[in-house]
Design an enzyme around this catalytic site. Structure first.
Site, PDB file in Angstrom:
ATOM      1  N   CYS A 114      42.182  34.082  10.899  1.00 39.74           N
ATOM      2  CA  CYS A 114      43.208  34.358  11.914  1.00 39.74           C
ATOM      3  C   CYS A 114      44.031  35.589  11.570  1.00 39.74           C
ATOM      4  O   CYS A 114      44.746  36.118  12.418  1.00 39.74           O
ATOM      5  CB  CYS A 114      44.125  33.154  12.063  1.00 39.74           C
ATOM      6  SG  CYS A 114      43.225  31.647  12.392  1.00 39.74           S
ATOM      7  N   HIS A 255      51.235  34.255  14.356  1.00 32.31           N
ATOM      8  CA  HIS A 255      49.959  33.654  14.734  1.00 32.31           C
ATOM      9  C   HIS A 255      50.226  32.343  15.472  1.00 32.31           C
ATOM     10  O   HIS A 255      51.020  31.515  15.036  1.00 32.31           O
ATOM     11  CB  HIS A 255      49.130  33.409  13.475  1.00 32.31           C
ATOM     12  CG  HIS A 255      47.912  32.599  13.720  1.00 32.31           C
ATOM     13  ND1 HIS A 255      47.059  32.837  14.775  1.00 32.31           N
ATOM     14  CD2 HIS A 255      47.388  31.534  13.054  1.00 32.31           C
ATOM     15  CE1 HIS A 255      46.071  31.962  14.741  1.00 32.31           C
ATOM     16  NE2 HIS A 255      46.256  31.163  13.712  1.00 32.31           N
ATOM     17  N   ASN A 285      45.025  27.705  19.678  1.00 28.82           N
ATOM     18  CA  ASN A 285      44.838  28.632  18.554  1.00 28.82           C
ATOM     19  C   ASN A 285      43.588  29.468  18.826  1.00 28.82           C
ATOM     20  O   ASN A 285      42.476  28.950  18.795  1.00 28.82           O
ATOM     21  CB  ASN A 285      44.688  27.815  17.262  1.00 28.82           C
ATOM     22  CG  ASN A 285      44.519  28.684  16.034  1.00 28.82           C
ATOM     23  OD1 ASN A 285      44.269  29.890  16.137  1.00 28.82           O
ATOM     24  ND2 ASN A 285      44.632  28.084  14.875  1.00 28.82           N
TER      25      ASN A 285
END
Ligand code: UT7
Length: 346
Positions: A114, A255, A285
């Site tokens: 990520c 994030h 996500n």
């Protein structure tokens, strides 16, 4: 050597049309809208159609970013695509994107979970600072839905598909672009987010498929602990690098893994929620796509303004993390006008 500034001149996003709600999951597996919202803040996410791949998601976001910057693919000196879910183990998806755009420059893919997009952004800035490139495209794109084990309810409800892209260009404007950054890695936590089979360590066999080792496995509790710690620590380090304080941040774009992680970090950093960007409720996500997606949305909405100081922080598989303090230029074309222009060009 005199280092050059790299300013943001274009951005774009692409999310698949198909919206998958928490209630859709509740019809498939033993979960509920209430549990997913309470534990993660997610309400819905996007999943790709059968004919979409990471290359198509990336290309759509890249085209929008080029249009916003008023550039052609031929203007690009370098393309970086950050993804953990490329179309194939090899070739790199970056070359598919380069070909689809009709660009004639070098292109590479990087896989840093990520944190991949921020690693890409920092890499792009280095190429511009040293004078090697004038114009670099950075894409963050993921198609995680085909890696989800729908029998693992603790993980499958969290992820979504999408892509975001930015264009960085050399600029004479003082004080723009990356002001400070931190890149981090701790491979001792490798097993906490892993697709165990599919690489060369464990090539797929009938057995690995039966055991679901081709799907993403995550130790949510361990990652949660790591994430809440590293978000604040790395943000502070990047601010120190930049010679700035929390008060200098106009927008915090973390994030988008879990609203609870973001709220915890904001509280610990004493950042008011008006300065915190969250879209995890709508996209879940999206791994390497999450920061460029959130960034593109706040720029399109005019929530980020020319001259603003943005704090971008990501964490994920590796384990890895990255934080970057980025100042927008005075001429950055934020707001609805530019969004309409990009739509017309797309
Ligand atoms: O980009 C990569 C970074 N990834 C992350 O940041 C993920 C970080 N971790 C998290 O976001 C959270 O740990 C989760 C959202 C994954 C889980 O939240 P949690 O509060 O840590 O829940 P938990 O794992 O402790 O599970 C609590 C309970 C368990 O039941 P028992 O053992 O208490 O009876 C789970 O079996 O919730 C159960 N559970 C579910 N219940 C309904 C787990 N998943 C679900 C589900 N629906 N989908």
């Amino acid at each position: 050597m005199k280092l050059r500034h790299a300013t943001l001149t274009g951005w774009g996003l692409y999310v698949p049309e198909r919206v998958v709600t928490n209630d859709d999951f509740a019809r498939m597996i033993d979960t509920s809208d209430e549990w997913i919202r309470a534990r993660s803040g997610i309400r819905e996410r996007r999943f790709v159609a059968d004919d979409e791949t990471t290359a198509t998601l990336s290309t759509a976001a890249a085209r929008a970013a080029l249009a916003k910057a008023g550039l052609e693919a031929a203007d690009l000196d370098l393309i970086i695509v950050a993804t953990s879910s490329p179309d194939y183990p090899t070739p790199p998806v970056s070359s598919q994107v380069q070909h689809a755009l009709g660009a004639r420059c070098g292109a590479f893919q990087q896989t840093v979970g990520c944190a991949g997009f921020l690693y890409g952004l920092i890499t792009a800035q280095q190429f511009i600072a040293t004078g090697v490139c004038d114009t670099v495209l950075v894409v963050g794109a993921e198609l995680i839905s085909r890696w989800l084990n729908f029998e693992d309810r603790a993980t499958c409800v969290l992820f979504g598909d999408g892509a975001g892209a930015v264009v960085l260009q050399a600029s004479d404007e003082a004080g723009v672009g990356v002001q400070g950054f931190v890149l981090g890695s701790d491979g001792s936590g490798a097993e906490h987010i892993i697709v165990p089979s599919g690489g060369v360590a464990r090539p797929p066999t009938q057995e690995t498929l039966e055991d679901g080792l081709n799907f993403i496995h995550m130790n949510g509790r361990e990652v949660f602990k790591f994430a809440t710690r590293i978000l604040v620590e790395s943000l502070q380090e990047a601010l120190d690098e930049a010679g700035l304080t929390m008060d200098d941040i106009d927008l915090f774009i973390p994030h988008q893994a879990n609203a609870r992680i973001i709220e915890y970090a904001a509280k610990k950093a004493e950042l008011p929620m008006e300065k915190v960007v969250m879209n995890v409720d709508r996209y879940g996500n999206t791994s390497a796509a999450s920061i460029p997606l959130a960034l593109a949305e706040v720029l399109d909405a005019g929530r980020a303004r020319p001259g603003d100081t943005l704090a971008l922080v990501a964490f994920g598989a590796g384990l890895t993390w990255a934080a970057c303090i980025f100042r927008l230029g005075q001429n950055v074309p934020v707001g609805a006008e530019s969004a309409i222009a990009a739509e017309t060009a797309a």
